[in-house]
Write a protein that holds these residues in place. Structure first.
Motif, PDB file in Angstrom:
ATOM      1  N   ALA A   1      37.110   5.070  -6.957  1.00  0.00           N
ATOM      2  CA  ALA A   1      38.542   5.126  -7.280  1.00  0.00           C
ATOM      3  C   ALA A   1      39.255   3.859  -6.818  1.00  0.00           C
ATOM      4  O   ALA A   1      40.146   3.343  -7.515  1.00  0.00           O
ATOM      5  N   ARG A   2      38.873   3.330  -5.650  1.00  0.00           N
ATOM      6  CA  ARG A   2      39.504   2.098  -5.155  1.00  0.00           C
ATOM      7  C   ARG A   2      39.162   0.914  -6.055  1.00  0.00           C
ATOM      8  O   ARG A   2      40.036   0.077  -6.359  1.00  0.00           O
ATOM      9  N   ILE A   3      37.908   0.813  -6.478  1.00  0.00           N
ATOM     10  CA  ILE A   3      37.503  -0.269  -7.378  1.00  0.00           C
ATOM     11  C   ILE A   3      38.292  -0.187  -8.675  1.00  0.00           C
ATOM     12  O   ILE A   3      38.842  -1.186  -9.162  1.00  0.00           O
ATOM     13  N   ARG A   4      38.356   0.996  -9.229  1.00  0.00           N
ATOM     14  CA  ARG A   4      39.085   1.177 -10.487  1.00  0.00           C
ATOM     15  C   ARG A   4      40.552   0.792 -10.326  1.00  0.00           C
ATOM     16  O   ARG A   4      41.121   0.086 -11.179  1.00  0.00           O
TER      17      ARG A   4
ATOM     18  N   ALA B   1      13.889   4.828 -10.934  1.00  0.00           N
ATOM     19  CA  ALA B   1      14.747   4.274 -11.978  1.00  0.00           C
ATOM     20  C   ALA B   1      15.630   5.356 -12.599  1.00  0.00           C
ATOM     21  O   ALA B   1      16.834   5.140 -12.829  1.00  0.00           O
ATOM     22  N   ARG B   2      15.066   6.533 -12.853  1.00  0.00           N
ATOM     23  CA  ARG B   2      15.857   7.600 -13.468  1.00  0.00           C
ATOM     24  C   ARG B   2      16.992   8.037 -12.550  1.00  0.00           C
ATOM     25  O   ARG B   2      18.130   8.232 -12.992  1.00  0.00           O
ATOM     26  N   ASP B   3      16.705   8.185 -11.267  1.00  0.00           N
ATOM     27  CA  ASP B   3      17.752   8.574 -10.321  1.00  0.00           C
ATOM     28  C   ASP B   3      18.875   7.531 -10.285  1.00  0.00           C
ATOM     29  O   ASP B   3      20.063   7.875 -10.254  1.00  0.00           O
ATOM     30  N   ILE B   4      18.499   6.249 -10.278  1.00  0.00           N
ATOM     31  CA  ILE B   4      19.496   5.180 -10.262  1.00  0.00           C
ATOM     32  C   ILE B   4      20.347   5.226 -11.528  1.00  0.00           C
ATOM     33  O   ILE B   4      21.587   5.142 -11.470  1.00  0.00           O
ATOM     34  N   LEU B   5      19.703   5.386 -12.669  1.00  0.00           N
ATOM     35  CA  LEU B   5      20.438   5.342 -13.933  1.00  0.00           C
ATOM     36  C   LEU B   5      21.346   6.560 -14.104  1.00  0.00           C
ATOM     37  O   LEU B   5      22.436   6.448 -14.671  1.00  0.00           O
ATOM     38  N   LEU B   6      20.929   7.718 -13.609  1.00  0.00           N
ATOM     39  CA  LEU B   6      21.828   8.870 -13.624  1.00  0.00           C
ATOM     40  C   LEU B   6      23.062   8.590 -12.767  1.00  0.00           C
ATOM     41  O   LEU B   6      24.185   8.957 -13.131  1.00  0.00           O
ATOM     42  N   GLY B   7      22.851   7.911 -11.632  1.00  0.00           N
ATOM     43  CA  GLY B   7      23.982   7.503 -10.809  1.00  0.00           C
ATOM     44  C   GLY B   7      24.868   6.491 -11.510  1.00  0.00           C
ATOM     45  O   GLY B   7      26.100   6.512 -11.364  1.00  0.00           O
ATOM     46  N   MET B   8      24.259   5.596 -12.295  1.00  0.00           N
ATOM     47  CA  MET B   8      25.034   4.596 -13.034  1.00  0.00           C
ATOM     48  C   MET B   8      25.907   5.246 -14.104  1.00  0.00           C
ATOM     49  O   MET B   8      27.031   4.800 -14.365  1.00  0.00           O
ATOM     50  N   VAL B   9      25.408   6.306 -14.730  1.00  0.00           N
ATOM     51  CA  VAL B   9      26.217   7.036 -15.710  1.00  0.00           C
ATOM     52  C   VAL B   9      27.469   7.594 -15.033  1.00  0.00           C
ATOM     53  O   VAL B   9      28.592   7.460 -15.548  1.00  0.00           O
ATOM     54  N   ASP B  10      27.282   8.199 -13.867  1.00  0.00           N
ATOM     55  CA  ASP B  10      28.442   8.721 -13.132  1.00  0.00           C
ATOM     56  C   ASP B  10      29.381   7.604 -12.688  1.00  0.00           C
ATOM     57  O   ASP B  10      30.608   7.755 -12.730  1.00  0.00           O
ATOM     58  N   LEU B  11      28.810   6.478 -12.254  1.00  0.00           N
ATOM     59  CA  LEU B  11      29.625   5.341 -11.829  1.00  0.00           C
ATOM     60  C   LEU B  11      30.477   4.835 -12.983  1.00  0.00           C
ATOM     61  O   LEU B  11      31.687   4.608 -12.834  1.00  0.00           O
ATOM     62  N   CYS B  12      29.857   4.648 -14.135  1.00  0.00           N
ATOM     63  CA  CYS B  12      30.591   4.143 -15.302  1.00  0.00           C
ATOM     64  C   CYS B  12      31.741   5.076 -15.660  1.00  0.00           C
ATOM     65  O   CYS B  12      32.875   4.634 -15.849  1.00  0.00           O
ATOM     66  N   ALA B  13      31.458   6.358 -15.732  1.00  0.00           N
ATOM     67  CA  ALA B  13      32.506   7.318 -16.088  1.00  0.00           C
ATOM     68  C   ALA B  13      33.615   7.336 -15.042  1.00  0.00           C
ATOM     69  O   ALA B  13      34.800   7.381 -15.379  1.00  0.00           O
ATOM     70  N   GLY B  14      33.233   7.272 -13.767  1.00  0.00           N
ATOM     71  CA  GLY B  14      34.226   7.290 -12.705  1.00  0.00           C
ATOM     72  C   GLY B  14      35.133   6.074 -12.718  1.00  0.00           C
ATOM     73  O   GLY B  14      36.311   6.159 -12.352  1.00  0.00           O
ATOM     74  N   LEU B  15      34.601   4.946 -13.149  1.00  0.00           N
ATOM     75  CA  LEU B  15      35.390   3.718 -13.230  1.00  0.00           C
ATOM     76  C   LEU B  15      36.252   3.658 -14.484  1.00  0.00           C
ATOM     77  O   LEU B  15      37.065   2.740 -14.624  1.00  0.00           O
ATOM     78  N   GLY B  16      36.065   4.616 -15.378  1.00  0.00           N
ATOM     79  CA  GLY B  16      36.814   4.614 -16.625  1.00  0.00           C
ATOM     80  C   GLY B  16      36.133   3.865 -17.742  1.00  0.00           C
ATOM     81  O   GLY B  16      36.721   3.669 -18.811  1.00  0.00           O
TER      82      GLY B  16
END
Length: 276
Positions: A53-56, A90-105
């Protein structure tokens, strides 16, 4: 009217903060930043909701937004989408990246990361697509739940031998069968592999299989730093009704990162005016 977003790693490499990067992007006329997750810390896939949220907020305070992520695995040693020894990580990281992208908007994730997708010896094309489809199926499902688009990026054969053409990317898209999983066109890679890029755009954009465009020259500079035919390429984007942000992704600078970004967007806008 085309929108352009700026890949942030060159600015970050000069030590500029996210706020400074966003300010430069806004001043130059970009609609946002496409982030290299490695510029956010050592384990960006595991950032807390508060940190996201702070980054966004820091970026949006400058009047631009996060449009997406790229270079998803490049900073993660041992992760691989093709080597069974590194797939779980890799799968665990990429699932986290999906959440990161959505969280950043953001709305799009670009999967290039050539060193983490080396083609296994002896795997033919059909087996490779099957192997990748099984790996990406849960990631595509997560992207669909979070309302983002995950794109496999065809890279030049100088970078990897896994997915090199848009057609191969489309084969993977079809094998997965998710509306949230698409392929893309990187103008630099496509210019090295299956030029003319304008014809590639006219063929594939109307199909709905293209989730993102990266604008860069085959010499790895920004548009305007080489000899690629950007007037024809931009005209094809206009003709096909492309309506998503186009990522300006240079890998080398002209003077510095800000001048490089300015050169890229000025070139693309001039080409758009000429195509009008």
């Amino acid at each position: 009217m085309l929108d352009f977003t700026l890949c942030n790693e060159l600015l970050a490499g000069e030590g500029k903060s996210l706020g400074e990067q966003a300010h430069i992007a806004a001043q130059l006329g970009f609609c946002g930043l496409e982030l290299d997750p490695a510029t956010l810390g050592e384990t960006p896939h595991a950032l807390s909701d508060a940190r996201i949220a702070r980054i966004r907020g820091e970026i949006e305070a400058e009047g631009v937004r996060v449009t997406g992520l790229h270079w998803l695995l490049s900073s993660y040693a041992g992760a691989s989408i093709t080597d069974p020894a590194g797939q779980d990580r890799a799968r665990d990281i990429l699932l986290g990246m999906v959440d990161l992208c959505a969280g950043l908007g953001g709305t799009v994730l670009v999967h290039g990361s050539p060193k983490q997708r080396l083609r296994p010896e002896g795997l033919d094309d059909a087996a490779l697509i099957s192997h990748l489809a099984e790996f990406f199926a849960p990631i595509a499902a997560a992207a669909e739940r979070r309302g983002v688009t995950y794109c496999i990026e065809p890279l030049s054969r100088a970078e990897d031998r896994t997915i090199n053409t848009v057609g191969q990317g489309v084969d993977l898209v079809c094998a997965i069968g998710s509306a949230a999983f698409r392929t893309m066109i990187d103008i630099s890679a496509a210019g090295q592999t299956e030029a003319p890029v304008a014809d590639l755009i006219r063929h594939w954009v109307p199909s709905g299989m293209i989730g993102h465009i990266h604008a860069n020259d085959t010499n790895r500079g920004a548009p305007g730093m080489g000899d690629d035919p950007f007037p024809q390429i931009v005209a094809a984007l206009v003709e096909t009704g492309w309506d998503r942000p186009i990522g300006v992704e240079p890998f080398r600078t002209l003077i510095d990162a800000s001048v490089t970004a300015a050169t890229g967007i000025a070139t693309l806008k001039a080409c758009e005016r000429a195509a009008a």
